[in-house]
Design an enzyme around this catalytic site. Structure first.
Site, PDB file in Angstrom:
ATOM      1  N   PRO A  90      14.915 -84.526  79.722  1.00 44.12           N
ATOM      2  CA  PRO A  90      15.864 -83.485  80.144  1.00 44.12           C
ATOM      3  C   PRO A  90      17.046 -84.094  80.900  1.00 44.12           C
ATOM      4  CG  PRO A  90      13.898 -83.467  81.545  1.00 44.12           C
ATOM      5  CD  PRO A  90      13.637 -84.450  80.451  1.00 44.12           C
ATOM      6  N   SER A 121      16.893 -79.108  79.693  1.00 49.01           N
ATOM      7  CA  SER A 121      16.976 -78.965  81.154  1.00 49.01           C
ATOM      8  C   SER A 121      17.287 -77.529  81.564  1.00 49.01           C
ATOM      9  CB  SER A 121      18.069 -79.893  81.694  1.00 49.01           C
ATOM     10  OG  SER A 121      18.312 -79.625  83.062  1.00 49.01           O
ATOM     11  N   TYR A 145      13.462 -76.680  86.809  1.00 50.46           N
ATOM     12  CA  TYR A 145      13.707 -76.961  88.217  1.00 50.46           C
ATOM     13  C   TYR A 145      13.293 -75.690  88.932  1.00 50.46           C
ATOM     14  CZ  TYR A 145      16.318 -81.343  87.753  1.00 50.46           C
ATOM     15  OH  TYR A 145      16.681 -82.645  87.524  1.00 50.46           O
ATOM     16  N   THR A 171       9.784 -80.473  86.908  1.00 51.89           N
ATOM     17  CA  THR A 171      10.246 -81.687  87.590  1.00 51.89           C
ATOM     18  C   THR A 171      10.019 -81.547  89.090  1.00 51.89           C
ATOM     19  OG1 THR A 171      11.860 -82.113  85.865  1.00 51.89           O
ATOM     20  CG2 THR A 171      12.253 -83.175  87.987  1.00 51.89           C
ATOM     21  N   LYS A 250       6.491 -83.637  85.988  1.00 53.35           N
ATOM     22  CA  LYS A 250       7.376 -84.809  85.833  1.00 53.35           C
ATOM     23  C   LYS A 250       7.695 -85.427  87.194  1.00 53.35           C
ATOM     24  CE  LYS A 250      11.836 -86.091  83.697  1.00 53.35           C
ATOM     25  NZ  LYS A 250      12.923 -86.292  84.638  1.00 53.35           N
ATOM     26  N   HIS A 274      12.946 -90.658  87.444  1.00 52.63           N
ATOM     27  CA  HIS A 274      14.234 -89.989  87.214  1.00 52.63           C
ATOM     28  C   HIS A 274      15.311 -91.020  86.859  1.00 52.63           C
ATOM     29  CE1 HIS A 274      15.553 -85.714  87.928  1.00 52.63           C
ATOM     30  NE2 HIS A 274      16.730 -86.250  87.720  1.00 52.63           N
ATOM     31  N   ASP A 303       9.122 -92.086  81.042  1.00 49.13           N
ATOM     32  CA  ASP A 303      10.537 -92.463  80.915  1.00 49.13           C
ATOM     33  C   ASP A 303      10.980 -93.276  82.112  1.00 49.13           C
ATOM     34  OD1 ASP A 303      11.772 -90.968  83.041  1.00 49.13           O
ATOM     35  OD2 ASP A 303      12.190 -89.264  81.724  1.00 49.13           O
ATOM     36  N   GLY A 305      14.197 -96.311  82.081  1.00 46.37           N
ATOM     37  CA  GLY A 305      14.519 -97.691  81.739  1.00 46.37           C
ATOM     38  C   GLY A 305      14.300 -98.085  80.296  1.00 46.37           C
TER      39      GLY A 305
HETATM   40  C1  FNR Z   1      18.721 -86.755  84.363  1.00 42.15           C
HETATM   41  N1  FNR Z   1      17.362 -86.470  84.544  1.00 42.15           N
HETATM   42  C2  FNR Z   1      16.952 -85.165  84.678  1.00 42.15           C
HETATM   43  N2  FNR Z   1      15.624 -84.874  84.781  1.00 42.15           N
HETATM   44  C3  FNR Z   1      15.205 -83.608  84.845  1.00 42.15           C
HETATM   45  O1  FNR Z   1      14.006 -83.371  84.937  1.00 42.15           O
HETATM   46  N3  FNR Z   1      16.118 -82.576  84.786  1.00 42.15           N
HETATM   47  C4  FNR Z   1      17.449 -82.790  84.696  1.00 42.15           C
HETATM   48  O2  FNR Z   1      18.234 -81.855  84.633  1.00 42.15           O
HETATM   49  C5  FNR Z   1      17.898 -84.128  84.690  1.00 42.15           C
HETATM   50  N4  FNR Z   1      19.219 -84.409  84.663  1.00 42.15           N
HETATM   51  C6  FNR Z   1      19.652 -85.692  84.467  1.00 42.15           C
HETATM   52  C7  FNR Z   1      21.008 -85.956  84.327  1.00 42.15           C
HETATM   53  C8  FNR Z   1      21.431 -87.246  84.027  1.00 42.15           C
HETATM   54  C9  FNR Z   1      22.892 -87.503  83.852  1.00 42.15           C
HETATM   55  C10 FNR Z   1      20.488 -88.279  83.857  1.00 42.15           C
HETATM   56  C11 FNR Z   1      20.917 -89.674  83.478  1.00 42.15           C
HETATM   57  C12 FNR Z   1      19.153 -88.032  84.041  1.00 42.15           C
HETATM   58  C13 FNR Z   1      16.370 -87.552  84.476  1.00 42.15           C
HETATM   59  C14 FNR Z   1      15.900 -87.768  83.033  1.00 42.15           C
HETATM   60  O3  FNR Z   1      15.116 -86.705  82.603  1.00 42.15           O
HETATM   61  C15 FNR Z   1      15.061 -89.043  82.894  1.00 42.15           C
HETATM   62  O4  FNR Z   1      14.007 -89.013  83.818  1.00 42.15           O
HETATM   63  C16 FNR Z   1      15.865 -90.324  83.061  1.00 42.15           C
HETATM   64  O5  FNR Z   1      17.159 -90.218  82.521  1.00 42.15           O
HETATM   65  C17 FNR Z   1      15.137 -91.466  82.378  1.00 42.15           C
HETATM   66  O6  FNR Z   1      15.730 -92.668  82.657  1.00 42.15           O
HETATM   67  P1  FNR Z   1      16.766 -93.410  81.688  1.00 42.15           P
HETATM   68  O7  FNR Z   1      16.239 -93.345  80.264  1.00 42.15           O
HETATM   69  O8  FNR Z   1      18.066 -92.686  81.837  1.00 42.15           O
HETATM   70  O9  FNR Z   1      16.782 -94.784  82.250  1.00 42.15           O
END
Ligand code: FNR
Length: 377
Positions: A90, A121, A145, A171, A250, A274, A303, A305
């Site tokens: 998300p 999301s 959320y 989350t 999460k 995150h 998730d 990295g």
């Molecule tokens: C996120 N992530 C995130 N997670 C979630 O549960 N709800 C959300 O709305 C968001 N929003 C969000 C915005 C942006 C710009 C990013 C980069 C990330 C976290 C996302 O779900 C996930 O955990 C990470 O992005 C995983 O890491 P990598 O693949 O970006 O390294």
């Protein structure tokens, strides 16, 4: 093979073939304030960077005489059948990462085309009902959320059920936003500018609270007041009671938390920090995966990295049931819309599949910790 055959006709890929190039070109394609928000992380981004380098600790043993001509990559996630173990994490601001500002719809379309599920999301630019309508045959998951307003939380979940989502991801690590210097430097937070609040503005409970014709300022003010719920274990029975759909939590990175969540009746654990956006100075998410996997029999989404197909294969071997990516697919979307996003998913799947073929792992069941050598040991 498709790429090489195209090459015979003089056609070379227009999209990047490495993550480094993807990142570089995506940075050029987005307005600076959106780029900072998407690419940035907490503190000096040590954890964010360590998430990606953690994969280098592990090497995959090549096994011979296996004849892995066919690979079986189908997976069951909490009773939902998926064609591959890849998912889209998300991402709240994905709506802003396409030129028409409908990145949520574009992501749903990419899910329909590839079979890679989107975890939509709460913070989206388009209402969840419109997003879900684009999934085609690909199952979708809704990420909650949890607002402090319990009725609103229940309403969001009810809508997700009615829209046909197959599971709810809650989350836990973002009831308050982490210390993100890049965003602090641009003094920007998208939701406070009124972006990505579509799931709230069309919600009957939210409308009841602020009034149907509330001004944008009133909407943002109300949202800011109810967004983050500092949940405790005492809230878990209530969260569980919200839905009969699979419930996945999460942000769980500790074995004790995984055990307790399992005892509380959740259906799946989502190991994630995150993407290093919330807390710096932490442990790379991959380092948490084996302990959590040892602590529970529940399915695990991982998730944080993952940058390549080989990263995904290593996470699967360390205990993940499915592997999700965040920034890589957002960069693909920013760079090339639905086509760019589909390219990122397909190249990651192809690389993982090829690695399983070359190194002799014909099915996901063959990917166990024994397939990996700890290069630090
Ligand atoms: C996120 N992530 C995130 N997670 C979630 O549960 N709800 C959300 O709305 C968001 N929003 C969000 C915005 C942006 C710009 C990013 C980069 C990330 C976290 C996302 O779900 C996930 O955990 C990470 O992005 C995983 O890491 P990598 O693949 O970006 O390294």
């Amino acid at each position: 093979l498709e790429i090489y055959l195209n090459g015979l006709a003089g056609v070379v890929p227009s999209h990047p073939m490495t993550f480094a190039e993807l990142e570089r070109r995506a940075a050029d394609s987005l307005p600076p304030w959106i780029w900072s928000y998407v690419a940035g992380g907490a503190g000096d981004e040590h954890t964010q960077n360590a998430n990606a380098t953690a994969f280098r600790r592990w090497g995959l043993y090549p096994r011979m005489f296996v004849g892995a001509a066919e690979r079986d990559t189908g997976v069951d996630l909490c009773g939902v059948q998926l064609p591959s173990p890849l998912m889209m994490a998300p991402v709240g601001v994905v709506g802003l990462c396409s030129q028409d500002r409908h990145g949520d719809l574009a992501t749903a379309e990419a899910a329909a085309r590839t079979g890679v599920p989107m975890i939509a999301s709460t913070l989206s630019q388009d209402p969840m009902e419109e997003v879900a309508a684009r999934f085609g045959d690909t199952p979708g998951f809704f990420q909650l959320y949890t607002p402090t307003d319990r009725e609103l939380a229940a309403s969001l979940v009810r809508r997700a059920e009615a829209a046909g989502f197959k599971g709810i991801v809650i989350t836990l690590d973002t009831w308050v936003t982490g210390w993100r210097p890049r965003d602090l430097a641009t003094a920007n937070f998208p939701q406070l500018r009124g972006h990505c609040l579509a799931n709230y503005t069309c919600d009957p409970v939210f409308q009841e609270r602020v009034g149907k014709d509330a001004s944008p300022e009133a909407v943002v003010a109300h949202w800011a007041g109810i967004f983050g719920n500092p949940l405790t274990w005492d809230d878990l029975p209530w969260l569980r009671s919200l839905t009969d759909l699979p419930l996945i939590v999460k942000g769980v990175c500790h074995a004790d938390d995984a055990r307790r969540a399992a005892d509380g009746g959740v259906d799946g654990i989502y190991v994630s920090n995150h993407g290093g956006r919330q807390a710096n100075g932490g442990i790379p998410a991959l380092e948490c995966l084996p302990d959590v996997a040892a602590a529970t029999d529940l399915p695990i989404i991982f998730d944080s990295g993952v940058r390549s197909g080989s990263d995904a294969v290593k996470a699967l071997a360390l205990g993940a049931t499915t592997v999700a990516i965040g920034r890589p697919y957002v960069y693909g979307l920013a760079l090339g819309g639905v086509e760019g996003l589909v390219h990122v998913l397909r190249t990651m799947l192809a690389e993982a599949d090829l690695l399983m073929a070359v190194d002799g792992y014909p099915s996901l069941a063959d990917l166990t910790p024994a397939a990996l050598k700890d290069l630090r040991a």
